[in-house]
Design an enzyme around this catalytic site. Structure first.
Site, short mmCIF file in Angstrom:
data_model
loop_
_atom_site.label_atom_id
_atom_site.label_comp_id
_atom_site.label_asym_id
_atom_site.label_seq_id
_atom_site.Cartn_x
_atom_site.Cartn_y
_atom_site.Cartn_z
N ARG A 16 0.81 -1.22 0.00
CA ARG A 16 0.00 0.00 0.00
C ARG A 16 0.84 1.28 0.00
O ARG A 16 0.33 2.37 -0.18
CB ARG A 16 -0.96 -0.01 1.20
CG ARG A 16 -2.08 -1.03 1.06
CD ARG A 16 -2.75 -1.35 2.38
NE ARG A 16 -1.99 -2.31 3.18
CZ ARG A 16 -2.35 -2.76 4.38
NH1 ARG A 16 -3.45 -2.30 4.93
NH2 ARG A 16 -1.62 -3.64 5.03
N ASP A 104 6.81 -1.85 11.17
CA ASP A 104 6.10 -0.70 10.59
C ASP A 104 5.31 0.08 11.64
O ASP A 104 4.45 0.87 11.31
CB ASP A 104 5.19 -1.17 9.44
CG ASP A 104 4.02 -2.04 9.91
OD1 ASP A 104 4.00 -2.44 11.10
OD2 ASP A 104 3.14 -2.32 9.08
C1 UD1 Z 1 -0.94 -6.66 11.67
C2 UD1 Z 1 -1.67 -7.67 12.59
C3 UD1 Z 1 -2.85 -6.94 13.23
C4 UD1 Z 1 -2.37 -5.72 13.99
C5 UD1 Z 1 -1.55 -4.80 13.08
C6 UD1 Z 1 -0.90 -3.71 13.90
C7 UD1 Z 1 -1.36 -9.90 11.61
C8 UD1 Z 1 -2.02 -10.97 10.83
N1 UD1 Z 1 -2.10 -8.78 11.80
O1 UD1 Z 1 -1.83 -6.31 10.63
O2 UD1 Z 1 -3.52 -7.80 14.09
O3 UD1 Z 1 -3.49 -5.00 14.50
O4 UD1 Z 1 -0.50 -5.54 12.44
O5 UD1 Z 1 -0.22 -2.79 13.08
O6 UD1 Z 1 -0.26 -10.05 12.08
N2 UD1 Z 1 5.29 -9.30 7.83
C9 UD1 Z 1 6.34 -10.16 7.56
N3 UD1 Z 1 6.13 -11.22 6.74
C10 UD1 Z 1 4.93 -11.47 6.18
C11 UD1 Z 1 3.86 -10.61 6.46
C12 UD1 Z 1 4.06 -9.53 7.31
O7 UD1 Z 1 7.44 -9.95 8.05
O8 UD1 Z 1 4.83 -12.47 5.46
C13 UD1 Z 1 5.53 -8.15 8.72
C14 UD1 Z 1 5.34 -6.83 8.01
O9 UD1 Z 1 6.55 -6.37 7.45
C15 UD1 Z 1 4.84 -5.92 9.13
C16 UD1 Z 1 4.17 -6.88 10.10
O10 UD1 Z 1 4.59 -8.18 9.77
O11 UD1 Z 1 5.89 -5.27 9.80
C17 UD1 Z 1 2.67 -6.81 10.02
O12 UD1 Z 1 2.26 -7.08 8.69
P1 UD1 Z 1 1.16 -6.19 7.94
O13 UD1 Z 1 0.91 -6.80 6.61
O14 UD1 Z 1 1.52 -4.76 7.99
O15 UD1 Z 1 -0.09 -6.52 8.87
P2 UD1 Z 1 -1.33 -5.62 9.23
O16 UD1 Z 1 -2.42 -5.87 8.22
O17 UD1 Z 1 -0.95 -4.23 9.47
CA CA Z 2 0.96 -3.02 9.33
#
Ligand code: UD1
Ligand code: CA
Length: 417
Positions: A16, A104
């Protein structure tokens, strides 16, 4: 076994953001998102950290090279649960507990991290979640509590039913786990959700099913848990952080004339009774003494040290420069790589030529010197104590002006000794 390590999830691309740059390397007031998280962790006294990298992992690993953190590479971005699993070997044998943070979410305060970790370690809970109550929970996982307020699960927005969507308690994405419980349950997480990802957050329902206790720390300061998913979130976080910095400076005795147009990066130090006028930008690696007047329309870049009672006025840019007590630099000036003594007057339009296209050189202006308007100082050069330059003087490099002398012209010539 050590008590605790931090695991920072940072493999996501940040779709995004619509960017080539990995999300956690986007800058927030002068520092990449991930560095904010790492700095808060060290300020909380947690020094063992592992970063999960994935998208842009080479660039990220390179940027983290001097931070003393380990990295674990997530090959396919299969979700936050899978991300945690990549660090299993680094955590399982060596650490009793792990605190997981999202790379993030840069605004989490050190006190909050410390409190979350301490509360978790002191409890018998398998996990402890940092949550917040917010008016607009959209985009975050909702905390579902059962009888006795016990946490039963976290539901992600995409999978939430309408009555769950209305829940105002959200997960910050920061949690502590007992390492053993974490990995025992993580292997049971399935990708059977809206996104077809392995959600780390599914683990809470699994722990609840095993009758393991899940604790929480509910923060009142919901601003600190904001996660950056878009450029709009980045701007929102910048506004929050900026306000935090200005408030703490005002608390310590600095007047900020117009907070709306003043940008001071976290880490900048300013002494009491100094006044910062409107439209001023001050970088993090800057120290300003007491009773100074800075601005309006001043830009102070990294490596600047300013003494007490100094005036820096409109359209002045300073970088890698030291300025002594009582000196005035009031109008339309650029000083780069310069050492200015005490009680110096820098006339309007004074420019240091610190860069010749290859190297940067220093200019030294000693105590009590009077630099006439429109003076150009071609570095390396020195203006001696109490020396003067006339209006429009060009002082060539290496042509140091002796103490007490007055020079003028292009190039500068002595008028009197
Ligand atoms: C995530 C949480 C959500 C929380 C929110 C807070 C999950 C499923 N959801 O949602 O409950 O309220 O953060 O900001 O965890 N990442 C990886 N590898 C992956 C996917 C993600 O390292 O395969 C990392 C991303 O870089 C990021 C974090 O995990 O730093 C969260 O991922 P993101 O896709 O931003 O999740 P949100 O939808 O924000
Ligand atoms: Ca996030």
């Amino acid at each position: 076994m050590k008590k605790i390590a931090a695991l920072i999830l940072a493999a996501g691309r940040g779709t995004r953001m619509k960017s080539e740059t990995p999300k956690v390397l986007h800058e927030l007031l002068g520092k990449p998102l991930i560095e904010h998280v790492l700095d808060s962790l060290s300020a909380a006294g947690i020094n063992d950290a592992i970063v999960v990298t994935g998208y842009g992992s080479e660039l990220l690993t390179e940027k983290l090279k001097n931070r003393g953190v380990k990295t674990a590479l997530q090959k396919d971005l299969l979700g936050s649960g899978d991300a945690v699993n990549t660090a299993r070997a680094l955590l399982e044998k060596d650490y009793e507990n792990v605190i997981i943070l999202c790379g993030d979410a840069p605004l989490v305060r050190p006190e909050t991290i410390k409190n979350l970790a301490e509360k978790h370690i002191a409890s018998s809970s398998a996990a402890t979640i940092l949550t917040a109550i917010v008016k607009d929970p959209s985009g975050y996982g909702r905390i579902v509590r059962g009888p006795n307020e016990k946490i039963m699960k976290i539901v992600e927005e995409l999978d939430a039913r309408f009555y769950e969507e209305a829940i105002e308690e959200i997960s910050s994405g920061a949690y502590c786990f007992k390492t053993k419980d974490l990995f025992e349950s993580l292997s049971e997480v399935k990708a059977d959700n809206g996104k077809k990802e392995y959600y780390l957050t599914d683990i809470f329902n699994i722990l609840h099913g095993k009758k393991k206790a899940i604790g929480s720390v509910v923060t009142k300061d919901a601003d600190q848990i904001i996660g950056i998913n878009s450029r709009a979130d980045l701007a929102e976080a910048a506004a929050i952080l900026k306000a935090r910095v200005l408030e703490s400076l005002m608390d310590s005795g600095v007047t900020i004339q117009d907070p709306a147009t003043t940008l001071i990066y976290p880490g900048a130090k300013i002494g009491r009774d100094s006044v910062i006028y409107s439209n001023t930008v001050i970088d993090s690696d800057v120290e300003i003494g007491e009773r100074c007047h800075i601005g309006p329309f001043t830009r102070i870049r990294p490596g600047v040290r300013i003494g007490n009672g100094v005036e820096v006025g409109n359209f002045v840019e300073l970088v890698r420069t030291t300025i002594g007590d009582g000196t005035k630099v009031k109008h339309h000036t650029y000083l780069g790589d310069t050492t200015v003594g005490k009680k110096v007057n820098i006339g309007a339009g004074t420019i240091t030529a610190n860069y010749d296209g290859k190297t940067k050189s220093r200019t030294i202006i000693e105590d009590g010197a009077f630099i006439g308007i429109g003076t150009m100082l071609v570095a390396p050069v020195k203006v001696g104590k109490d020396a003067k330059t006339g209006a429009g003087t060009v002082v060539l490099k290496g042509r140091d002006i002796p103490p007490g002398a007055t020079v003028a012209g292009v190039p500068a010539r002595a008028i009197k000794k």
